[in-house]
Write an enzyme that holds these catalytic residues in place. Structure first.
Site, PDB file in Angstrom:
ATOM      1  N   LEU A  69       0.984  -1.111  -0.067  1.00  0.00           N
ATOM      2  CA  LEU A  69      -0.076  -0.033   0.232  1.00  0.00           C
ATOM      3  C   LEU A  69       0.831   1.747   0.132  1.00  0.00           C
ATOM      4  O   LEU A  69       0.615   1.911  -0.168  1.00  0.00           O
ATOM      5  CB  LEU A  69      -0.797  -0.019   1.236  1.00  0.00           C
ATOM      6  CG  LEU A  69      -2.038  -0.991   1.300  1.00  0.00           C
ATOM      7  CD1 LEU A  69      -2.782  -1.101   2.831  1.00  0.00           C
ATOM      8  CD2 LEU A  69      -3.409  -1.356   0.118  1.00  0.00           C
ATOM      9  N   GLY A  70       2.268   1.400   0.699  1.00  0.00           N
ATOM     10  CA  GLY A  70       3.215   2.565   0.343  1.00  0.00           C
ATOM     11  C   GLY A  70       4.318   2.329   1.013  1.00  0.00           C
ATOM     12  O   GLY A  70       4.132   1.140   1.235  1.00  0.00           O
ATOM     13  N   GLY A  98       8.219   3.768   3.016  1.00  0.00           N
ATOM     14  CA  GLY A  98       8.596   5.610   2.944  1.00  0.00           C
ATOM     15  C   GLY A  98      10.355   4.831   3.230  1.00  0.00           C
ATOM     16  O   GLY A  98      10.508   4.172   3.901  1.00  0.00           O
ATOM     17  N   VAL A 157       4.000  -0.100   4.394  1.00  0.00           N
ATOM     18  CA  VAL A 157       2.210  -0.882   4.512  1.00  0.00           C
ATOM     19  C   VAL A 157       2.028  -1.603   3.739  1.00  0.00           C
ATOM     20  O   VAL A 157       2.283  -1.213   2.308  1.00  0.00           O
ATOM     21  CB  VAL A 157       1.562   0.611   4.671  1.00  0.00           C
ATOM     22  CG1 VAL A 157       0.246   0.487   5.539  1.00  0.00           C
ATOM     23  CG2 VAL A 157       2.574   1.566   5.951  1.00  0.00           C
ATOM     24  N   ASP A 191       2.909  13.591  13.295  1.00  0.00           N
ATOM     25  CA  ASP A 191       3.995  14.033  11.528  1.00  0.00           C
ATOM     26  C   ASP A 191       2.005  13.889  10.593  1.00  0.00           C
ATOM     27  O   ASP A 191       1.912  13.309  10.175  1.00  0.00           O
ATOM     28  CB  ASP A 191       3.603  12.672  11.588  1.00  0.00           C
ATOM     29  CG  ASP A 191       4.987  12.313  10.192  1.00  0.00           C
ATOM     30  OD1 ASP A 191       5.362  13.159   9.692  1.00  0.00           O
ATOM     31  OD2 ASP A 191       5.041  11.079   9.449  1.00  0.00           O
TER      32      ASP A 191
END
Length: 246
Positions: free
Chosen positions: A34-35, A37, A42, A151
């Protein structure tokens, strides 16, 4: 001894040394990315015990960390897990298997506010106010519980089912930040630069302090972004952005 366990694969994948995720983590079956960083990744996963989809965030493995961060992280994860609010994506579970910490969230299909703005451009004042009221409702609930997001940014606000008419939900509360070096100004700047959230950083964070005021500052940046399409302090050089924020 050869290290072939799924947990070892999870650690290698979280460090970026392999392209594909492990098939499972604990009882959870990892499916789709999903992502990703600088500090975590994720994935969409399935919880076979409860027969539901979840989102799992894999943190950096503990071999890169001071083990003393583990107990504060679990304590704050439990704290965040008690939050129940329509504008906050809930935490279901947080655990460590081997050296791999992970957080299990409710899976909310949708797109982020950042993606919405990239496609639609800046909002009307009416929509901007409506979106901010939902952001502030979620923040108020968190702050009343003694929890700071740390954040807050457009990438961490999610429209459920891709629809701006749905609830705007806050995701990725700052339990992940315990694993990051945010104890002084230099490390805070480095962290936020790597995370791509420098434009949202507050003067307090530049001094190494994370409290409710940094969330309020970031909410103001989001409002500016909604209305004008750009953050209030913008420059191609990170050093200039920092100077303007100070």
């Amino acid at each position: 001894m050869t290290d072939f366990a799924p947990l070892s694969a999870a650690r290698r994948w979280a460090l970026g040394s392999v392209d594909k995720p492990p098939a499972s983590l604990g009882r959870f079956e990892l499916k789709t990315q999903l992502g990703r960083g600088a500090q975590a990744s994720v994935w969409l996963a399935v919880d076979p015990r409860l027969q539901r989809e979840v989102a799992i965030k894999l943190m950096r493995p503990l071999q890169d960390q001071d083990p003393s961060v583990l107990e504060p992280w679990l304590r704050e994860a439990r704290h965040v897990g008690r939050l129940a609010h329509p504008n906050i994506v809930p935490v279901f579970e947080a655990d460590v298997q081997g050296l791999q910490p992970y957080i299990v969230f409710e899976y909310v299909p949708g797109r982020t506010l950042a993606a919405h703005l990239a496609q639609q451009g800046r909002c009307t004042p009416h929509d901007a106010v409506a979106f901010m009221l939902e952001v502030l409702d979620g923040l108020q609930a968190a702050h009343q519980a003694g929890i700071v997001h740390r954040d807050l940014k457009a990438e961490n606000l999610l429209f459920e089912n891709n629809s701006p008419e749905s609830h705007l939900k806050l995701i990725d509360f700052g339990i992940s930040k315990i694993f990051c070096p945010d104890g002084d100004a230099n490390s805070a700047i480095k962290l936020h630069t790597k995370a791509g959230s420098l434009f949202y950083i507050s003067p307090e964070v530049l001094e190494g302090n994370y409290d409710q005021s940094c969330d309020i500052w970031s909410a103001g940046v989001i409002l500016h972004l909604l209305l004008l399409g750009i953050p209030p302090f913008f420059d191609e050089k990170d050093s200039e952005v920092i100077n303007k924020i100070k």
